[in-house]
Scaffold this active site. Structure first.
Site, PDB file in Angstrom:
ATOM      1  N   HIS A   4       0.796  -1.262   0.086  1.00 58.73           N
ATOM      2  CA  HIS A   4      -0.045  -0.002  -0.073  1.00 58.73           C
ATOM      3  C   HIS A   4       0.981   1.147  -0.158  1.00 58.73           C
ATOM      4  O   HIS A   4       2.101   1.340   0.219  1.00 58.73           O
ATOM      5  CB  HIS A   4      -0.834  -0.035   1.411  1.00 58.73           C
ATOM      6  CG  HIS A   4      -0.336  -0.058   2.552  1.00 58.73           C
ATOM      7  ND1 HIS A   4       0.177   1.069   3.138  1.00 58.73           N
ATOM      8  CD2 HIS A   4       0.047  -0.959   3.348  1.00 58.73           C
ATOM      9  CE1 HIS A   4       0.882   0.910   4.198  1.00 58.73           C
ATOM     10  NE2 HIS A   4       0.627  -0.434   4.551  1.00 58.73           N
ATOM     11  N   CYS A  32       3.198  -5.036   6.638  1.00 59.00           N
ATOM     12  CA  CYS A  32       2.693  -4.713   5.295  1.00 59.00           C
ATOM     13  C   CYS A  32       3.781  -4.051   4.697  1.00 59.00           C
ATOM     14  O   CYS A  32       5.066  -3.562   5.238  1.00 59.00           O
ATOM     15  CB  CYS A  32       1.542  -3.502   5.531  1.00 59.00           C
ATOM     16  SG  CYS A  32      -0.019  -4.272   5.785  1.00 59.00           S
TER      17      CYS A  32
END
Length: 235
Positions: free
Chosen positions: A181, A197
């Site tokens: 992301h 992440c």
């Protein structure tokens, strides 16, 4: 003996003299400046001419500031670039080089597009093979229960936008809680800071998002000891 006629003549002369004096005095007063009858009251200042009313002009809309690397000087090695990269993986595969904080998008013919990334901090790295299961633009953020247990001050939900930690785009990995992301903290690129992440600048994640389809293979390399960079820049 009192002479009445002489007295009358004298009275007329006196009256005429008094009248003449009064006339002279009145004429002099008429030539002088007029006296103020009400000296305690000062005249009002002249009224200014009214100004024309300007039509209302709305303030132009200011877009939210871009949370991107435009405001952060990115080290040259973390800028998006095409590099030589030897791999047997098919073009379109994503390879996460966790130790060196790079993401490679395989182009084929011994080349790949390399991006700088941020990865998991100590104790939060992982490895394995996943696929992109979902894509989202300006995604909402709902921290998983594991993260809230560690950081109870986090919001339970945050709508997508420039202030959202997931940034401009997100690519969800399989059924895991992990994503590739964007970020509103581009200064963290090249660091081990996340909860697992893979984060990219908003500009880079938007570029990668445009190249990736649901089902794309993602290989996450383990966090072993740091080794030499696998890719050498070609342009």
């Amino acid at each position: 003996m009192f002479n009445l006629d002489a007295f009358k003549t004298f009275s007329r002369a006196v009256a005429l003299s008094a009248a003449a004096v009064s006339a002279i005095a009145f004429a002099g007063a008429a030539n002088a400046a007029p006296a103020q009858l009400f000296p305690l009251f000062q005249p009002l200042p002249p009224m200014a001419a009214p100004q024309p009313i300007q039509p209302y002009q709305a303030t132009p809309y200011q877009a939210a500031p871009s949370e991107d690397q435009d405001t952060v000087e990115m080290p040259a090695r973390f800028r998006r670039q095409t590099v030589s990269y030897a791999t047997r993986e098919a073009p379109g595969t994503i390879i996460i080089d966790t130790p060196n904080t790079y993401l490679y998008y395989v182009l084929g013919n011994g080349q790949a597009l390399r991006y700088g990334i941020g990865v998991g901090r100590d104790g939060f790295t992982w490895s394995g093979i996943q696929t992109v299961s979902r894509k989202a633009e300006w995604p909402d953020w709902t921290p998983p229960p594991q993260m809230i247990a560690r950081q109870p001050y986090l919001p339970r939900h945050m709508a997508g936008g420039p202030g959202n930690p997931l940034g401009a785009r997100a690519m969800y990995l399989g059924s895991t809680i992990y994503r590739i992301h964007g970020t509103n903290a581009p200064e963290t690129i090249g660091r081990h800071v996340s909860s697992g992440c893979i984060r990219m600048t908003n500009e880079d994640v938007t570029d990668l998002y445009s190249r990736v389809n649901v089902g794309t293979k993602v290989i996450v390399l383990p966090m072993t000891e740091r080794r030499a960079e696998l890719g050498a820049a070609t342009r």
